[in-house]
Write an enzyme that holds these catalytic residues in place. Sequence first.
Site, PDB file in Angstrom:
ATOM      1  N   ARG A  31       0.867  -1.189   0.000  1.00 22.97           N
ATOM      2  CA  ARG A  31       0.000   0.000   0.000  1.00 22.97           C
ATOM      3  C   ARG A  31       0.890   1.222   0.000  1.00 22.97           C
ATOM      4  O   ARG A  31       1.658   1.449   0.953  1.00 22.97           O
ATOM      5  CB  ARG A  31      -0.908   0.005   1.234  1.00 22.97           C
TER       6      ARG A  31
ATOM      7  N   HIS B 213      -7.393   0.506  -6.530  1.00 18.61           N
ATOM      8  CA  HIS B 213      -7.568  -0.363  -5.354  1.00 18.61           C
ATOM      9  C   HIS B 213      -8.162  -1.693  -5.843  1.00 18.61           C
ATOM     10  O   HIS B 213      -9.308  -2.034  -5.540  1.00 18.61           O
ATOM     11  CB  HIS B 213      -8.485   0.329  -4.340  1.00 18.61           C
TER      12      HIS B 213
ATOM     13  N   GLN C  86      -9.865  -4.355  -3.466  1.00 25.52           N
ATOM     14  CA  GLN C  86     -11.199  -3.976  -3.001  1.00 25.52           C
ATOM     15  C   GLN C  86     -12.239  -4.273  -4.072  1.00 25.52           C
ATOM     16  O   GLN C  86     -13.355  -4.729  -3.775  1.00 25.52           O
ATOM     17  CB  GLN C  86     -11.223  -2.476  -2.662  1.00 25.52           C
TER      18      GLN C  86
ATOM     19  N   ASP D  81     -17.347   6.544  -1.610  1.00 28.83           N
ATOM     20  CA  ASP D  81     -16.090   6.408  -0.866  1.00 28.83           C
ATOM     21  C   ASP D  81     -15.849   7.748  -0.187  1.00 28.83           C
ATOM     22  O   ASP D  81     -16.497   8.757  -0.525  1.00 28.83           O
ATOM     23  CB  ASP D  81     -14.954   6.059  -1.853  1.00 28.83           C
TER      24      ASP D  81
ATOM     25  N   CYS E 133     -16.289   1.073   0.636  1.00 29.37           N
ATOM     26  CA  CYS E 133     -15.123   0.252   0.984  1.00 29.37           C
ATOM     27  C   CYS E 133     -14.676   0.454   2.424  1.00 29.37           C
ATOM     28  O   CYS E 133     -13.917  -0.370   2.934  1.00 29.37           O
ATOM     29  CB  CYS E 133     -13.975   0.529   0.016  1.00 29.37           C
TER      30      CYS E 133
ATOM     31  N   ARG F 150     -12.985  -9.140   1.399  1.00 31.98           N
ATOM     32  CA  ARG F 150     -11.580  -8.824   1.120  1.00 31.98           C
ATOM     33  C   ARG F 150     -10.714 -10.069   1.310  1.00 31.98           C
ATOM     34  O   ARG F 150      -9.819 -10.362   0.520  1.00 31.98           O
ATOM     35  CB  ARG F 150     -11.083  -7.710   2.068  1.00 31.98           C
TER      36      ARG F 150
END
Length: 312
Positions: free
Chosen positions: A105, A132, A135, A228, A268, A296
């Site tokens: 990340r 991402h 996700q 988000d 998310c 996930r």
Amino acid sequence: MTADGVRHLLADDDLTPAEQAEVLDLAAALKAEPFSRRPLEGPRTVAMVFDKPTLRTQTSFSAGIAELGGFPMVVDGALAGIGERESVADVARVLGRQAAAVVWRTGPQERLEEMARHAGVPVVNALTDDYHPCQLLADLLTVREHTGSLAGRSVAFVGDGACNMGHSWLLAGAMAGMHVRVGAPVGYQPADDVVARAGALASGTGGSATVVADVGEAVDGVDVVVTDTWVSMGFEEQSADRTAALAPYAVTEDLVALADADAIVMHCLPAYRGREISAEVLDGPRSVVWDEAENRRHAQKAVLAWLLERSP
Ligand code: NVA
């Protein structure tokens, strides 16, 4: 794939549509039988490197790696000083000698690409400023579970369409044959090259990829409403401007009423109730956010197993 023949997941479209379907099928199989694949038996180590905060990613990868028979090794990116104390390439060479795969990340996508060029083992994007993809695999699994299918379904991503999640929804959703509409104001719309890539994918899968400024037009009749945070990690200094610009895009009960009567709502997480989504919607009957969070683990186990099986 890098020149050494190793497969990576750096962006959603590193998979083909057929490969994405394979990974999703494997994720569903692993959800049903969590210990049925043990590619990390030994245990072999997977390095997880974090340059930004994490909760779901660290815990779901850790649990998933353990279920695959492996050992999850967390590396604090600040402590390692990647790109400062030593180059990304040198860190990659070192991690590749210790671990069977690297999960990272970080911010700029170029750092992840540099890691993949030099690690010699699969590298997985655990969130960058641009994408991402883990996700999205979890989200697609969740949509499939709740609606029974992906191809032909419609989804509206509303709010900060230029963030990693907006980009990944365009690419992964179009790849799955979904009709993806991003509802975002000018200045917060997805990058042109991502929209073009999503459009090219959609033309092969029967999906579509569109960007509109009108939030009601985005949500009209859709099967899935997604949002988000308005302030992604690393963009905190823009908080006031973003909140002002994106306030009309909040996912409230009034907005969701424009979607299909059976529409589900996704986020998310972390979510900021009363900002990008109301508490009534996030905690209400249409919300599937806890399934997303659980998925996930299943999706990432599938990605790791799939990549490891296809890399030298
Ligand atoms: N767009 C958000 C996603 C958090 C999982 C961020 O980058 O902070």
